[in-house]
Design a protein around this motif. Structure first.
Motif, mmCIF file in Angstrom:
data_model
loop_
_atom_site.group_PDB
_atom_site.id
_atom_site.type_symbol
_atom_site.label_atom_id
_atom_site.label_comp_id
_atom_site.label_asym_id
_atom_site.label_seq_id
_atom_site.Cartn_x
_atom_site.Cartn_y
_atom_site.Cartn_z
ATOM 1 N N SER A 72 0.845 -1.215 0.000
ATOM 2 C CA SER A 72 0.000 0.000 0.000
ATOM 3 C C SER A 72 0.873 1.256 0.000
ATOM 4 O O SER A 72 0.659 2.183 0.780
ATOM 5 N N SER A 73 1.857 1.242 -0.893
ATOM 6 C CA SER A 73 2.779 2.373 -0.919
ATOM 7 C C SER A 73 2.909 2.934 -2.330
ATOM 8 O O SER A 73 2.659 2.241 -3.326
ATOM 9 N N PHE A 74 3.324 4.178 -2.378
ATOM 10 C CA PHE A 74 3.537 4.881 -3.652
ATOM 11 C C PHE A 74 4.634 5.896 -3.384
ATOM 12 O O PHE A 74 4.414 7.090 -3.304
ATOM 13 N N ASN A 75 5.854 5.409 -3.245
ATOM 14 C CA ASN A 75 6.972 6.261 -2.869
ATOM 15 C C ASN A 75 7.546 7.009 -4.060
ATOM 16 O O ASN A 75 7.652 6.479 -5.167
ATOM 17 N N LEU A 76 7.922 8.236 -3.799
ATOM 18 C CA LEU A 76 8.473 9.119 -4.829
ATOM 19 C C LEU A 76 9.984 9.097 -4.749
ATOM 20 O O LEU A 76 10.545 9.162 -3.652
ATOM 21 N N ARG A 77 10.637 9.037 -5.917
ATOM 22 C CA ARG A 77 12.103 8.960 -5.927
ATOM 23 C C ARG A 77 12.681 9.911 -6.974
ATOM 24 O O ARG A 77 12.024 10.260 -7.966
ATOM 25 N N LYS A 78 13.924 10.304 -6.689
ATOM 26 C CA LYS A 78 14.694 11.060 -7.670
ATOM 27 C C LYS A 78 16.157 10.695 -7.458
ATOM 28 O O LYS A 78 16.633 10.737 -6.333
ATOM 29 N N PRO A 79 16.876 10.347 -8.504
ATOM 30 C CA PRO A 79 18.249 9.870 -8.329
ATOM 31 C C PRO A 79 19.231 10.949 -7.895
ATOM 32 O O PRO A 79 20.196 10.661 -7.189
#
Lengths: 112, 118
Positions: A72-79
């Motif tokens: 139940s996750s929707f994590n945001l990422r940026k390198p």
């Protein structure tokens, strides 16, 4: 009832470092998921959205997010974070963009 | 295309006074929303319009808040009388169909109107 939890109120990263902002949601069906960014004095700008299909979603400004149903996750990422990424980030869930439930946001500070 | 316009950007009033906020959505967007964003929280929906009709006002405190969208374009949100807890940013957003294959709607937000009630 739908709800969103953004566990981190404030995150500080160094410029050039990678970033991950967490989002956990509660929703009774397959959700639509959104990430927005809000710079000081500005309205919210949509970074990316998940409606269906590929669980890894690409957005604007080099951001991506991964939908994990089992968590139940929707994590945001940026390198690699840039100083201009300093802002507040909101995750939202709902079957209708306008009636989405928003989290309380994560404030990102970028150190030089 | 022009964005969602809101005014005023800032307003300071004393409690029990009245205030009105104006919103002009993106041209062609039939759906308009008003949100309240209290400091440290995410936006919370107050009211949704479809053209000039109200779709959902279940979260609008109707004893003091009112909103209208008479011609299906501009909208006004009014607070009368204001309370201290009404201090917040009032965001207007409009939605149309995203120009991709999803067919889903996305929101475009205005910059907001910041209200301080003293």
């Amino acid at each position: 009832a739908q709800s969103v939890t953004q566990p981190d109120i404030h995150i500080t990263v160094s410029e050039g470092a990678s970033l991950e902002l967490r989002c956990n949601y509660s929703y009774g069906a397959t959700p639509y998921l959104f990430w927005y960014v809000q710079s000081p004095g500005q309205g919210l700008q949509l970074l990316l959205k998940y409606f269906s299909g590929d669980t890894l979603v690409q957005g604007i400004k080099g951001f991506e997010a991964e939908f994990k149903r089992s968590q139940s996750s929707f994590n945001l990422r940026k390198p690699s974070v840039h100083w201009s990424d300093a802002a507040e980030y909101f995750c939202a869930v709902g079957r209708n963009a306008g009636k989405s439930t928003f989290g309380d946001g994560t404030t990102l500070t970028v150190k030089p | 295309e022009a964005g969602v316009a809101q005014s005023p950007r800032y307003k300071i009033i004393e409690k029990r006074q009245s205030v009105a906020f104006w919103c002009n959505p993106i041209s062609g967007h039939a759906t308009l929303y008003w949100y309240q964003q209290i400091l440290g929280q995410g936006p919370k929906l107050l009211i949704q319009f479809q053209n000039n009709g109200v779709v959902d006002d279940s979260q609008l405190p109707k004893d003091r808040f009112s909103a209208e969208r008479l011609k299906g374009v501009d909208s006004t949100l009014k607070i009368q009388p204001a309370k201290l807890e009404d201090s917040a940013v009032y965001l207007c957003a409009s939605s149309g169909i995203q120009r991709d294959n999803s067919g889903a709607n996305v929101l475009t937000f205005g910059a907001g109107s910041r209200l301080t009630v003293l």
